[in-house]
Enzyme design. Structure first.
Site, PDB file in Angstrom:
ATOM      1  CD  GLU A 150      -2.931  -1.280   2.217  1.00  0.00           C
ATOM      2  OE1 GLU A 150      -2.812  -0.558   3.227  1.00  0.00           O
ATOM      3  OE2 GLU A 150      -3.889  -2.053   2.039  1.00  0.00           O
TER       4      GLU A 150
ATOM      5  CD  GLU B  71      -4.773 -10.820  -6.120  1.00  0.00           C
ATOM      6  OE1 GLU B  71      -4.166  -9.911  -5.511  1.00  0.00           O
ATOM      7  OE2 GLU B  71      -5.997 -11.002  -6.014  1.00  0.00           O
TER       8      GLU B  71
ATOM      9  CB  CYS C   6      -9.412  -6.341  -7.290  1.00  0.00           C
ATOM     10  SG  CYS C   6      -7.918  -5.815  -8.151  1.00  0.00           S
TER      11      CYS C   6
ATOM     12  CB  CYS D 293      -5.681  -8.718  -9.811  1.00  0.00           C
ATOM     13  SG  CYS D 293      -4.718  -7.682  -8.690  1.00  0.00           S
TER      14      CYS D 293
END
Ligand code: THU
Length: 129
Positions: free
Chosen positions: A44, A55, A86, A89
């Site tokens: 992050e 991923e 998500c 990804c």
């Protein structure tokens, strides 16, 4: 290579998760066509939008080491159901035609799907070449 080994690699990578904002640790691992495993975690940033998912970290590590054929990807998090990748990804997985996606959680639940199941009607280079 069995799925358990790849899930274990994803779980190990998860330990390195840098997620001070969401506190949500994710780990992933990819299996290359020549049998190598690359792990990755979510990373992050204070500028939230540039966060990299686990991923994509795992896939980009493999690709940056010369592996473009990815047979499988495992993803794991402390979720109720097996952790689902998500949309960004999924699109990144489509680029490298990842064959099998193994979703897992810390309780030991797993679900194996194909990319076609995760991202039907995907956009690809075939659309403009
Ligand atoms: N995250 C992943 O690493 N993979 C996913 O498939 C879902 C979301 C990360 C991004 C962010 O660091 C945190 O989980 C919360 O969204």
């Amino acid at each position: 290579m069995d799925d358990k080994t790849l899930i274990e690699a994803a779980k190990k990578a998860r330990e390195f998760s840098y997620s001070p904002y969401s506190k949500f640790k994710v780990g992933a691992a990819v299996l290359t066509s020549d049998g190598k495993i690359y792990g990755g975690c979510n990373i992050e940033n204070a500028s939230f939008g540039i966060t990299n998912c686990a991923e994509r970290t795992a896939m980009f590590k493999a690709v940056s080491e010369g592996h473009r054929e990815l047979d499988a990807l495992a993803v794991i998090a402390d979720t109720e159901a097996p952790c689902s990748p998500c949309g960004a990804c999924r699109q990144a997985m489509a680029e490298f035609k990842v064959k099998r996606i193994i979703m897992a959680n810390l309780k030991g639940d797993t679900k194996v799907v194909t990319l076609e199941e995760l991202l039907p009607f995907s956009f690809s280079d075939a659309d403009f070449q």
